[in-house]
Design an enzyme around this catalytic site. Structure first.
Site, PDB file in Angstrom:
ATOM      1  N   LYS A  44      -4.607  10.165   2.810  1.00 43.41           N
ATOM      2  CA  LYS A  44      -5.342   9.333   3.757  1.00 43.41           C
ATOM      3  C   LYS A  44      -6.398  10.128   4.520  1.00 43.41           C
ATOM      4  O   LYS A  44      -6.147  11.256   4.945  1.00 43.41           O
ATOM      5  CB  LYS A  44      -4.322   8.705   4.731  1.00 43.41           C
TER       6      LYS A  44
ATOM      7  N   ARG B  35       0.856  -1.180   0.000  1.00 39.81           N
ATOM      8  CA  ARG B  35       0.000   0.000   0.000  1.00 39.81           C
ATOM      9  C   ARG B  35       0.897   1.237   0.000  1.00 39.81           C
ATOM     10  O   ARG B  35       2.108   1.117   0.105  1.00 39.81           O
ATOM     11  CB  ARG B  35      -0.996  -0.004   1.181  1.00 39.81           C
ATOM     12  N   GLY B  36       0.244   2.416  -0.119  1.00 41.59           N
ATOM     13  CA  GLY B  36       1.025   3.642  -0.272  1.00 41.59           C
ATOM     14  C   GLY B  36       1.192   3.890  -1.765  1.00 41.59           C
ATOM     15  O   GLY B  36       1.581   2.973  -2.520  1.00 41.59           O
ATOM     16  N   ALA B  37       0.886   5.127  -2.186  1.00 43.59           N
ATOM     17  CA  ALA B  37       0.769   5.407  -3.621  1.00 43.59           C
ATOM     18  C   ALA B  37       1.975   4.957  -4.465  1.00 43.59           C
ATOM     19  O   ALA B  37       1.805   4.209  -5.445  1.00 43.59           O
ATOM     20  CB  ALA B  37       0.479   6.893  -3.819  1.00 43.59           C
TER      21      ALA B  37
ATOM     22  N   GLN C 119      -2.141   2.469   9.928  1.00 46.90           N
ATOM     23  CA  GLN C 119      -0.837   2.582   9.249  1.00 46.90           C
ATOM     24  C   GLN C 119       0.149   3.390  10.107  1.00 46.90           C
ATOM     25  O   GLN C 119       1.355   3.149  10.065  1.00 46.90           O
ATOM     26  CB  GLN C 119      -0.994   3.270   7.887  1.00 46.90           C
TER      27      GLN C 119
ATOM     28  N   ARG D 297      -7.157  -0.546  -6.971  1.00 47.06           N
ATOM     29  CA  ARG D 297      -7.506   0.567  -6.060  1.00 47.06           C
ATOM     30  C   ARG D 297      -7.681   1.824  -6.927  1.00 47.06           C
ATOM     31  O   ARG D 297      -6.934   2.012  -7.881  1.00 47.06           O
ATOM     32  CB  ARG D 297      -6.427   0.787  -4.982  1.00 47.06           C
TER      33      ARG D 297
ATOM     34  N   ASP E  40      -1.747  10.842  -2.409  1.00 46.02           N
ATOM     35  CA  ASP E  40      -2.156   9.783  -3.351  1.00 46.02           C
ATOM     36  C   ASP E  40      -2.462  10.330  -4.731  1.00 46.02           C
ATOM     37  O   ASP E  40      -2.365   9.610  -5.737  1.00 46.02           O
ATOM     38  CB  ASP E  40      -3.361   9.023  -2.802  1.00 46.02           C
TER      39      ASP E  40
HETATM   40  O1  MRU Z   1      -4.575   3.272   2.107  1.00 46.00           O
HETATM   41  P1  MRU Z   1      -3.087   3.465   1.999  1.00 46.00           P
HETATM   42  O2  MRU Z   1      -2.343   2.907   3.171  1.00 46.00           O
HETATM   43  O3  MRU Z   1      -2.556   2.977   0.670  1.00 46.00           O
HETATM   44  O4  MRU Z   1      -2.909   5.031   2.016  1.00 46.00           O
HETATM   45  C1  MRU Z   1      -1.610   5.563   1.975  1.00 46.00           C
HETATM   46  C2  MRU Z   1      -1.577   7.023   2.079  1.00 46.00           C
HETATM   47  O5  MRU Z   1      -2.583   7.700   2.119  1.00 46.00           O
HETATM   48  C3  MRU Z   1      -0.214   7.662   2.025  1.00 46.00           C
HETATM   49  O6  MRU Z   1      -0.181   8.795   2.830  1.00 46.00           O
HETATM   50  C4  MRU Z   1       0.076   8.077   0.582  1.00 46.00           C
HETATM   51  O7  MRU Z   1      -0.108   6.989  -0.275  1.00 46.00           O
HETATM   52  C5  MRU Z   1       1.434   8.587   0.424  1.00 46.00           C
HETATM   53  S1  MRU Z   1       2.625   7.280   0.518  1.00 46.00           S
HETATM   54  C6  MRU Z   1       4.166   7.849   0.171  1.00 46.00           C
END
Ligand code: MRU
Length: 358
Positions: A257, A54-56, A205, A96, A246
């Site tokens: 988030k 996860r994480g963009a 997270q 996603r 994201d």
């Molecule tokens: O739902 P997630 O855990 O994928 O959400 C992640 C976030 O919102 C992060 O802040 C975002 O992707 C930036 S990651 C470098």
């Protein structure tokens, strides 16, 4: 500073070996460290959907390797099978909806797939492209870390408290993080007294991933309930809210988030600066305003149960997992191509036209 930053790279989320993508299963961290092996695009799509990865930026990198796995499968017979390939791309694209890095990486991989060539040569080119996406993200992390830490120093060259939300660290990227990359560099530069980590309900997270990443490196971190953030800002120690993103629109609105928007509103009220740290692969110039960003809605079950145990009355639960912070609430956008203060359309256009810094 760069050598110190490289030495601070200790945690990795994705590991590519030809034919297999290994993912550190983020659903069970930090107490269990297990790796999941994906051998086809379907497995990668499921891992993204189910939050193994996860994480963009990490989602984009995983999807790129997913395309490489599909290529390996569909090129084996000597030629590319376009319909099977299209089905795999569709699976990955549906995993996603909010992080634009996913679609950015798929578009880049598709362009590579479209180049003609003999099967073995094509496969090699496709795998190299996925590896390049991974490597470039790591390099972008390093550059953003340097730029963000310099910005913090410029405003206040002393140890200070910072607050972050969700996890925008090594686990969310191909390197050591966007927001956490800046925090790591600032810590190395003696600028961090304490990092406040929002726990980030419902996936935690912040509590599970950010707190673990920072504690592993000895960076002073304190966990707080999401609802405590305004109180902490009111105490007067916090100077920056530092988050990832994201998707960033052409006018500078930022999807991140869920909870980021309320942090930015509270930060404006308390005179705390907001820094968004994101590579240019997170900027979507095709979308003008934040309200046009698709916001992922996940199952209400994620709120009603914790580790399978019921924690709420059996009612309807609404679970949007991202929100949009308007550009006017953002003090600085840090990218690998440079820093924009008070982001707006003109500055973003200029940034996106600029040649990459490396
Ligand atoms: O739902 P997630 O855990 O994928 O959400 C992640 C976030 O919102 C992060 O802040 C975002 O992707 C930036 S990651 C470098």
């Amino acid at each position: 500073m760069r050598e110190q930053l490289l030495a601070a790279e200790q945690i990795i989320a994705l590991d590519w070996q030809p034919g297999v993508l290994r993912l550190l299963d983020q659903r069970v961290l930090p107490h269990i460290q297990r790796w999941l092996e994906c051998r086809d695009a379907g497995a990668v799509a499921a891992a993204i959907r189910d939050m193994v990865v996860r994480g963009a930026p990490a989602i984009g990198i995983a999807a790129a390797y997913g395309v490489a796995l599909a290529a390996r499968q569909h090129l084996q017979s000597g030629a590319l099978c376009p319909s099977a390939f299209a089905a795999d791309l569709a699976l990955l694209a549906a995993s996603r909806p909010t992080a634009v890095n996913l679609f950015w990486a798929l578009a880049r991989m598709q362009a590579c797939v479209a180049q003609p060539g003999e099967a073995a040569e094509q496969l090699q080119r496709i795998e190299q492209e996925a590896i390049a996406i991974h490597r470039e993200d790591r390099e972008a992390n390093l550059r953003m870390a340097e730029l963000g830490a310099a910005l913090i120093r410029r405003h206040h060259p002393h140890p200070q408290a910072l607050l972050t939300h969700c996890n925008a660290g090594a686990l969310a990227t191909g390197g050591f993080g966007t927001a956490l990359g800046v925090i790591r560099a600032a810590a190395l530069d003696g600028l961090v007294a304490r990092v406040h980590a929002d726990e980030t309900r419902p996936w935690l997270q912040g509590a599970r991933l950010t707190a673990w990443e920072l504690a592993c490196e000895g960076i002073p971190v304190a966990l707080n309930a999401d609802a405590a953030a305004a109180y902490l800002m009111q105490q007067g120690d916090i100077r920056w809210v530092i988050v990832g993103a994201d998707r960033i629109t052409a006018c500078g609105d930022v999807a991140n988030k869920i909870g980021t928007y309320q942090l930015a509103v509270c930060a404006a009220y308390h005179g705390v600066r907001v820094m968004v740290v994101a590579p240019t692969s997170t900027i979507d110039m095709s979308i003008e305003r934040g309200e046009d960003i698709p916001i992922e809605q996940r199952s209400g079950e994620e709120l009603l149960r914790l580790a399978g145990q019921p924690v709420a009355a059996e009612v309807e639960a609404i679970n949007p997992v991202f929100d949009v912070t308007p550009a006017r609430l953002i003090d600085a956008l840090v990218t690998e191509r440079g820093v924009i203060e008070r982001p707006d359309r003109q500055q973003l256009q200029r940034l996106m036209r600029a040649a990459p810094a490396h």
